[in-house]
Motif scaffolding. Structure first.
Motif, PDB file in Angstrom:
ATOM      1  N   ARG A   1      33.341 -45.384  53.179  1.00 45.36           N
ATOM      2  CA  ARG A   1      32.442 -44.654  54.086  1.00 45.36           C
ATOM      3  C   ARG A   1      31.474 -45.621  54.763  1.00 45.36           C
ATOM      4  NH1 ARG A   1      28.651 -41.948  50.741  1.00 45.36           N
ATOM      5  NH2 ARG A   1      27.772 -44.015  50.872  1.00 45.36           N
ATOM      6  N   ASP A   2      30.872 -46.514  53.982  1.00 45.63           N
ATOM      7  CA  ASP A   2      29.912 -47.464  54.546  1.00 45.63           C
ATOM      8  C   ASP A   2      30.579 -48.384  55.566  1.00 45.63           C
ATOM      9  OD1 ASP A   2      28.083 -46.265  52.876  1.00 45.63           O
ATOM     10  OD2 ASP A   2      28.034 -47.916  51.423  1.00 45.63           O
ATOM     11  N   TYR A   3      31.783 -48.861  55.255  1.00 41.84           N
ATOM     12  CA  TYR A   3      32.524 -49.715  56.181  1.00 41.84           C
ATOM     13  C   TYR A   3      32.828 -48.971  57.479  1.00 41.84           C
ATOM     14  CZ  TYR A   3      36.424 -52.179  58.318  1.00 41.84           C
ATOM     15  OH  TYR A   3      37.249 -52.792  59.229  1.00 41.84           O
ATOM     16  N   MET A   4      33.290 -47.736  57.354  1.00 39.41           N
ATOM     17  CA  MET A   4      33.640 -46.946  58.531  1.00 39.41           C
ATOM     18  C   MET A   4      32.415 -46.726  59.417  1.00 39.41           C
ATOM     19  SD  MET A   4      35.218 -43.098  58.681  1.00 39.41           S
ATOM     20  CE  MET A   4      33.709 -42.403  58.019  1.00 39.41           C
ATOM     21  N   LEU A   5      31.291 -46.347  58.819  1.00 36.97           N
ATOM     22  CA  LEU A   5      30.086 -46.079  59.603  1.00 36.97           C
ATOM     23  C   LEU A   5      29.530 -47.355  60.242  1.00 36.97           C
ATOM     24  CD1 LEU A   5      28.337 -43.490  57.256  1.00 36.97           C
ATOM     25  CD2 LEU A   5      29.500 -43.045  59.429  1.00 36.97           C
ATOM     26  N   ARG A   6      29.644 -48.470  59.534  1.00 33.85           N
ATOM     27  CA  ARG A   6      29.151 -49.748  60.056  1.00 33.85           C
ATOM     28  C   ARG A   6      30.076 -50.282  61.158  1.00 33.85           C
ATOM     29  NH1 ARG A   6      29.006 -51.865  55.532  1.00 33.85           N
ATOM     30  NH2 ARG A   6      30.992 -52.970  55.559  1.00 33.85           N
ATOM     31  N   SER A   7      31.380 -50.189  60.954  1.00 35.97           N
ATOM     32  CA  SER A   7      32.338 -50.752  61.901  1.00 35.97           C
ATOM     33  C   SER A   7      32.596 -49.866  63.111  1.00 35.97           C
ATOM     34  CB  SER A   7      33.671 -51.017  61.191  1.00 35.97           C
ATOM     35  OG  SER A   7      33.482 -51.910  60.125  1.00 35.97           O
ATOM     36  N   PHE A   8      32.469 -48.568  62.937  1.00 33.56           N
ATOM     37  CA  PHE A   8      32.751 -47.607  64.011  1.00 33.56           C
ATOM     38  C   PHE A   8      31.587 -46.623  64.108  1.00 33.56           C
ATOM     39  CE2 PHE A   8      36.656 -48.758  61.699  1.00 33.56           C
ATOM     40  CZ  PHE A   8      37.213 -49.590  62.650  1.00 33.56           C
ATOM     41  N   PRO A   9      30.478 -47.032  64.725  1.00 33.62           N
ATOM     42  CA  PRO A   9      29.259 -46.218  64.751  1.00 33.62           C
ATOM     43  C   PRO A   9      29.442 -44.807  65.319  1.00 33.62           C
ATOM     44  CG  PRO A   9      28.826 -48.421  65.604  1.00 33.62           C
ATOM     45  CD  PRO A   9      30.301 -48.308  65.406  1.00 33.62           C
ATOM     46  N   SER A  10      30.454 -44.611  66.175  1.00 39.04           N
ATOM     47  CA  SER A  10      30.652 -43.278  66.750  1.00 39.04           C
ATOM     48  C   SER A  10      31.098 -42.261  65.710  1.00 39.04           C
ATOM     49  CB  SER A  10      31.646 -43.336  67.904  1.00 39.04           C
ATOM     50  OG  SER A  10      32.915 -43.730  67.432  1.00 39.04           O
ATOM     51  N   THR A  11      31.543 -42.723  64.532  1.00 38.11           N
ATOM     52  CA  THR A  11      31.941 -41.772  63.495  1.00 38.11           C
ATOM     53  C   THR A  11      30.741 -41.036  62.905  1.00 38.11           C
ATOM     54  OG1 THR A  11      31.937 -43.496  61.808  1.00 38.11           O
ATOM     55  CG2 THR A  11      34.046 -42.986  62.845  1.00 38.11           C
ATOM     56  N   LYS A  12      29.530 -41.561  63.098  1.00 38.04           N
ATOM     57  CA  LYS A  12      28.327 -40.859  62.606  1.00 38.04           C
ATOM     58  C   LYS A  12      28.223 -39.477  63.230  1.00 38.04           C
ATOM     59  CE  LYS A  12      25.807 -45.085  61.732  1.00 38.04           C
ATOM     60  NZ  LYS A  12      24.801 -46.018  62.204  1.00 38.04           N
ATOM     61  N   GLN A  13      28.513 -39.391  64.519  1.00 35.14           N
ATOM     62  CA  GLN A  13      28.465 -38.100  65.213  1.00 35.14           C
ATOM     63  C   GLN A  13      29.542 -37.162  64.668  1.00 35.14           C
ATOM     64  OE1 GLN A  13      29.276 -38.340  69.398  1.00 35.14           O
ATOM     65  NE2 GLN A  13      28.678 -36.212  69.768  1.00 35.14           N
ATOM     66  N   LEU A  14      30.737 -37.675  64.473  1.00 35.97           N
ATOM     67  CA  LEU A  14      31.829 -36.868  63.919  1.00 35.97           C
ATOM     68  C   LEU A  14      31.478 -36.401  62.513  1.00 35.97           C
ATOM     69  CD1 LEU A  14      34.685 -35.816  64.499  1.00 35.97           C
ATOM     70  CD2 LEU A  14      35.556 -37.934  63.509  1.00 35.97           C
ATOM     71  N   LEU A  15      30.918 -37.292  61.709  1.00 41.43           N
ATOM     72  CA  LEU A  15      30.518 -36.951  60.348  1.00 41.43           C
ATOM     73  C   LEU A  15      29.467 -35.847  60.343  1.00 41.43           C
ATOM     74  CD1 LEU A  15      30.769 -37.613  57.325  1.00 41.43           C
ATOM     75  CD2 LEU A  15      29.016 -39.361  57.653  1.00 41.43           C
TER      76      LEU A  15
ATOM     77  N   GLN B   1      48.402 -51.904  53.870  1.00 38.49           N
ATOM     78  CA  GLN B   1      47.382 -51.082  53.238  1.00 38.49           C
ATOM     79  C   GLN B   1      46.423 -50.629  54.330  1.00 38.49           C
ATOM     80  OE1 GLN B   1      45.919 -53.725  50.094  1.00 38.49           O
ATOM     81  NE2 GLN B   1      46.995 -52.440  48.617  1.00 38.49           N
ATOM     82  N   TYR B   2      45.871 -49.453  54.147  1.00 39.62           N
ATOM     83  CA  TYR B   2      44.940 -48.911  55.126  1.00 39.62           C
ATOM     84  C   TYR B   2      44.091 -47.849  54.460  1.00 39.62           C
ATOM     85  CZ  TYR B   2      48.533 -45.282  55.302  1.00 39.62           C
ATOM     86  OH  TYR B   2      49.435 -44.311  54.967  1.00 39.62           O
ATOM     87  N   ALA B   3      43.046 -47.451  55.149  1.00 37.33           N
ATOM     88  CA  ALA B   3      42.189 -46.357  54.702  1.00 37.33           C
ATOM     89  C   ALA B   3      42.259 -45.267  55.763  1.00 37.33           C
ATOM     90  CB  ALA B   3      40.758 -46.844  54.546  1.00 37.33           C
ATOM     91  N   HIS B   4      41.982 -44.050  55.357  1.00 37.89           N
ATOM     92  CA  HIS B   4      41.837 -42.995  56.347  1.00 37.89           C
ATOM     93  C   HIS B   4      40.885 -41.929  55.839  1.00 37.89           C
ATOM     94  CE1 HIS B   4      45.325 -41.185  54.140  1.00 37.89           C
ATOM     95  NE2 HIS B   4      44.796 -40.038  54.500  1.00 37.89           N
ATOM     96  N   ALA B   5      40.375 -41.176  56.777  1.00 36.21           N
ATOM     97  CA  ALA B   5      39.451 -40.088  56.463  1.00 36.21           C
ATOM     98  C   ALA B   5      39.887 -38.855  57.230  1.00 36.21           C
ATOM     99  CB  ALA B   5      38.023 -40.472  56.845  1.00 36.21           C
ATOM    100  N   LEU B   6      39.881 -37.701  56.557  1.00 37.18           N
ATOM    101  CA  LEU B   6      40.167 -36.426  57.195  1.00 37.18           C
ATOM    102  C   LEU B   6      38.848 -35.696  57.351  1.00 37.18           C
ATOM    103  CD1 LEU B   6      42.948 -37.205  55.880  1.00 37.18           C
ATOM    104  CD2 LEU B   6      43.354 -34.771  55.663  1.00 37.18           C
ATOM    105  N   PHE B   7      38.436 -35.467  58.582  1.00 37.54           N
ATOM    106  CA  PHE B   7      37.210 -34.749  58.872  1.00 37.54           C
ATOM    107  C   PHE B   7      37.562 -33.286  59.108  1.00 37.54           C
ATOM    108  CE2 PHE B   7      36.335 -39.085  59.911  1.00 37.54           C
ATOM    109  CZ  PHE B   7      35.003 -39.277  59.578  1.00 37.54           C
ATOM    110  N   PHE B   8      37.060 -32.406  58.267  1.00 34.10           N
ATOM    111  CA  PHE B   8      37.299 -30.974  58.425  1.00 34.10           C
ATOM    112  C   PHE B   8      36.202 -30.430  59.327  1.00 34.10           C
ATOM    113  CE2 PHE B   8      39.411 -32.224  54.577  1.00 34.10           C
ATOM    114  CZ  PHE B   8      40.652 -31.628  54.728  1.00 34.10           C
ATOM    115  N   MET B   9      36.605 -29.945  60.496  1.00 32.59           N
ATOM    116  CA  MET B   9      35.648 -29.547  61.516  1.00 32.59           C
ATOM    117  C   MET B   9      35.291 -28.066  61.455  1.00 32.59           C
ATOM    118  SD  MET B   9      35.263 -32.550  62.531  1.00 32.59           S
ATOM    119  CE  MET B   9      34.047 -32.276  63.802  1.00 32.59           C
ATOM    120  N   THR B  10      36.055 -27.286  60.689  1.00 33.81           N
ATOM    121  CA  THR B  10      35.752 -25.861  60.559  1.00 33.81           C
ATOM    122  C   THR B  10      35.757 -25.465  59.082  1.00 33.81           C
ATOM    123  OG1 THR B  10      38.066 -25.131  60.661  1.00 33.81           O
ATOM    124  CG2 THR B  10      36.899 -25.364  62.782  1.00 33.81           C
ATOM    125  N   GLU B  11      34.988 -24.441  58.763  1.00 34.26           N
ATOM    126  CA  GLU B  11      34.971 -23.925  57.386  1.00 34.26           C
ATOM    127  C   GLU B  11      36.356 -23.424  56.974  1.00 34.26           C
ATOM    128  OE1 GLU B  11      32.633 -23.999  55.128  1.00 34.26           O
ATOM    129  OE2 GLU B  11      30.909 -24.601  56.315  1.00 34.26           O
TER     130      GLU B  11
END
Length: 185
Positions: free
Chosen positions: A42-56, A109-119
């Motif tokens: 999470r910290d790497y993603m937010l630091r490397s790709f600042p636009s993910t803060k809005q998505l988060l 190897q890779y990382a990924h995140a699934l952002f759930f945008m709706t309840e």
């Protein structure tokens, strides 16, 4: 050149799946190890790709998969473990496994995140007995280490998937699906 027998193909496929399990947390100390990897991811993603803060900030939950290991030689497999977080608190642990077949060779190897945008998307994921990533998800990939872009179209999708931190190389084309299953670490 000799023909590959069905047994040889099964052995190669099994070896690919075995390699995919290496180095991804299998046999680790459970939840504490997964949580530490999720925090770092999470910290790497937010630091490397600042636009993910809005998505988060717009998401109702995020499934972080900090380390997916994939290997293939005709048949391929990938495996990893991660955590579902709601309001940045771990509520469940999940494994992700995928299998593929096609003209492919390599390992990565890779990382990924699934952002759930709706309840509803989050509730459907949590109550499913194994959830397969489907057509209702949008993918966003970083462009050469740049920002991961999101827009109103992306954030209207019920699930947004972001893949990042790739290392290694897989060459070829394949058909693959990823299944997420709740686990007890």
């Amino acid at each position: 050149m000799t023909e590959l027998s069905r047994r040889s193909l099964l052995v190669l496929g099994g070896a690919s799946l075995g390699l995919a399990a290496c180095g991804n947390g299998v046999g680790s100390n459970g939840g504490a190890t997964i949580d530490a990897r999720v925090d770092a991811t999470r910290d790497y993603m937010l630091r490397s790709f600042p636009s993910t803060k809005q998505l988060l900030s717009k998401s109702v939950g995020v499934l972080y998969m900090p380390l997916m290991t994939e290997a293939s030689f005709g048949f391929g497999g990938a495996f990893g473990r991660g955590a579902l977080r709601i309001n940045d608190v771990t509520v469940d642990y999940y494994s992700a496994a995928s299998a593929s077949v096609g003209f492919q060779i390599g390992a990565q190897q890779y990382a990924h995140a699934l952002f759930f945008m709706t309840e509803k998307a989050l509730a459907d994921f949590r109550k499913a007995d194994g959830w397969e990533l489907g057509a209702d998800a949008r993918y966003a990939l970083p462009d050469g280490g740049g920002a991961i872009g999101t827009d109103t179209t992306t954030t209207l999708a019920p699930v947004v998937v972001q893949v990042f931190g790739q290392s290694g190389l897989i060459v070829g084309a394949s058909l693959a699906g990823t299944k997420y299953t709740r686990i007890i670490p």
